[in-house]
Design an enzyme around this catalytic site. Sequence first.
Site, PDB file in Angstrom:
ATOM      1  N   ASP A  17      37.071  36.145  45.286  1.00  0.00           N
ATOM      2  CA  ASP A  17      38.324  37.146  45.121  1.00  0.00           C
ATOM      3  C   ASP A  17      39.009  36.086  44.145  1.00  0.00           C
ATOM      4  OD1 ASP A  17      40.779  37.870  45.213  1.00  0.00           O
ATOM      5  OD2 ASP A  17      40.981  38.010  47.401  1.00  0.00           O
ATOM      6  N   ASN A  31      46.397  47.077  32.662  1.00  0.00           N
ATOM      7  CA  ASN A  31      46.650  48.250  31.655  1.00  0.00           C
ATOM      8  C   ASN A  31      48.012  47.612  30.564  1.00  0.00           C
ATOM      9  OD1 ASN A  31      49.034  49.585  32.848  1.00  0.00           O
ATOM     10  ND2 ASN A  31      47.789  49.340  34.662  1.00  0.00           N
ATOM     11  N   VAL A  40      41.386  44.813  40.570  1.00  0.00           N
ATOM     12  CA  VAL A  40      41.985  43.316  40.497  1.00  0.00           C
ATOM     13  C   VAL A  40      43.496  43.222  39.934  1.00  0.00           C
ATOM     14  CG1 VAL A  40      41.315  42.731  37.968  1.00  0.00           C
ATOM     15  CG2 VAL A  40      41.158  40.906  39.926  1.00  0.00           C
ATOM     16  N   ASP A  41      43.822  43.958  39.370  1.00  0.00           N
ATOM     17  CA  ASP A  41      45.440  43.994  38.807  1.00  0.00           C
ATOM     18  C   ASP A  41      46.272  44.108  40.163  1.00  0.00           C
ATOM     19  OD1 ASP A  41      47.628  44.383  37.342  1.00  0.00           O
ATOM     20  OD2 ASP A  41      47.372  46.316  36.628  1.00  0.00           O
ATOM     21  N   GLY A 134      35.395  47.879  35.882  1.00  0.00           N
ATOM     22  CA  GLY A 134      35.739  48.866  37.096  1.00  0.00           C
ATOM     23  C   GLY A 134      36.206  50.138  36.665  1.00  0.00           C
TER      24      GLY A 134
HETATM   25  N1  AR6 Z   1      38.738  39.387  42.345  1.00  0.00           N
HETATM   26  C1  AR6 Z   1      37.942  39.457  41.128  1.00  0.00           C
HETATM   27  N2  AR6 Z   1      37.229  40.627  40.867  1.00  0.00           N
HETATM   28  C2  AR6 Z   1      37.976  41.794  41.429  1.00  0.00           C
HETATM   29  C3  AR6 Z   1      39.031  41.739  42.459  1.00  0.00           C
HETATM   30  C4  AR6 Z   1      39.238  40.451  43.115  1.00  0.00           C
HETATM   31  N3  AR6 Z   1      40.066  40.394  43.786  1.00  0.00           N
HETATM   32  N4  AR6 Z   1      39.109  43.054  42.827  1.00  0.00           N
HETATM   33  C5  AR6 Z   1      38.425  43.790  42.047  1.00  0.00           C
HETATM   34  N5  AR6 Z   1      37.459  43.091  41.212  1.00  0.00           N
HETATM   35  P1  AR6 Z   1      39.162  46.743  37.466  1.00  0.00           P
HETATM   36  P2  AR6 Z   1      39.192  47.300  34.504  1.00  0.00           P
HETATM   37  C6  AR6 Z   1      36.690  43.493  40.096  1.00  0.00           C
HETATM   38  O1  AR6 Z   1      38.999  48.186  37.754  1.00  0.00           O
HETATM   39  O2  AR6 Z   1      37.738  48.025  34.497  1.00  0.00           O
HETATM   40  C7  AR6 Z   1      43.464  48.794  36.908  1.00  0.00           C
HETATM   41  O3  AR6 Z   1      43.987  49.708  38.008  1.00  0.00           O
HETATM   42  C8  AR6 Z   1      35.998  44.789  40.255  1.00  0.00           C
HETATM   43  O4  AR6 Z   1      34.996  44.880  41.183  1.00  0.00           O
HETATM   44  O5  AR6 Z   1      40.041  45.971  38.526  1.00  0.00           O
HETATM   45  O6  AR6 Z   1      39.451  46.329  33.439  1.00  0.00           O
HETATM   46  C9  AR6 Z   1      44.390  48.265  35.971  1.00  0.00           C
HETATM   47  O7  AR6 Z   1      45.672  48.480  36.136  1.00  0.00           O
HETATM   48  C10 AR6 Z   1      35.409  44.851  38.732  1.00  0.00           C
HETATM   49  O8  AR6 Z   1      34.253  44.373  38.791  1.00  0.00           O
HETATM   50  O9  AR6 Z   1      39.487  46.682  35.944  1.00  0.00           O
HETATM   51  C11 AR6 Z   1      43.951  49.272  34.693  1.00  0.00           C
HETATM   52  O10 AR6 Z   1      44.552  50.111  34.870  1.00  0.00           O
HETATM   53  C12 AR6 Z   1      36.358  44.055  37.902  1.00  0.00           C
HETATM   54  O11 AR6 Z   1      37.295  43.449  38.872  1.00  0.00           O
HETATM   55  C13 AR6 Z   1      42.431  49.242  34.934  1.00  0.00           C
HETATM   56  O12 AR6 Z   1      42.310  49.069  36.651  1.00  0.00           O
HETATM   57  C14 AR6 Z   1      37.339  44.934  37.079  1.00  0.00           C
HETATM   58  O13 AR6 Z   1      37.621  46.026  37.693  1.00  0.00           O
HETATM   59  C15 AR6 Z   1      41.757  47.989  34.447  1.00  0.00           C
HETATM   60  O14 AR6 Z   1      40.183  48.305  34.449  1.00  0.00           O
END
Ligand code: AR6
Length: 186
Positions: A17, A31, A40-41, A134
């Site tokens: 994490d 975003n 992650v956001d 993600g």
């Molecule tokens: N630590 C590390 N990685 C993580 C964590 C964490 N705590 N939580 C999730 N991930 P995403 P994107 C991973 O969807 O595709 C948001 O709503 C997750 O498993 O977070 O760039 C923003 O506000 C995945 O592998 O980011 C935007 O609207 C990776 O982080 C949108 O999502 C990225 O997934 C951005 O989408």
Amino acid sequence: MDSVEINDKRITMLKGDITTQATDAIVNAANSTLLGGGGVDGAIHRAAGPELLAECKQLKRTLLAGHAGLLPTGEAVLTRGYRLPAKYVIHTVGPIYKEDSDPEQHLQRAYENSLRVADHNRLHSIAFPSIGTGAYGCPLGWAASIALTTIHNFLQHPTTLTDVRMVLYSQHDYEVYRAVLQRITA
Ligand code: AR6
């Protein structure tokens, strides 16, 4: 391969994490609104506390005013880390894979501009999540290759950064990134 050394600098792969990383900065896959979201956001905003959202709102009114308060895809901005163990958060925006005009260039710029912001602030350590893979739907192996090539190239040049970490949330993501690191450094 879990890590690779380039001159006196290191790229490390970790499973976990990102909000627990005590690096100088962690990168947020945000975003364009900078108002938080899922993935992650959401985890970063929850762990940092409400002061993080307040600073993001201030950036929208000041630095980003000329862009209608939005952070363009591929750009990066720095805030403090508040309740996180990391001192700073670097917010960047990856490409929405199916909608972006040039997802490769935009994903590369997201990593490169995050590294530039860190270097500009004389930071030594930074942790990245897997940007774009993600909610934004970027294919994992494709994104891992762009991420690690961009980081690897950046570390060939003089920089204050000596410790760059990729923090992967799932075992599968971790294994894909490891295999790509092995391939690009072979
Ligand atoms: N630590 C590390 N990685 C993580 C964590 C964490 N705590 N939580 C999730 N991930 P995403 P994107 C991973 O969807 O595709 C948001 O709503 C997750 O498993 O977070 O760039 C923003 O506000 C995945 O592998 O980011 C935007 O609207 C990776 O982080 C949108 O999502 C990225 O997934 C951005 O989408």
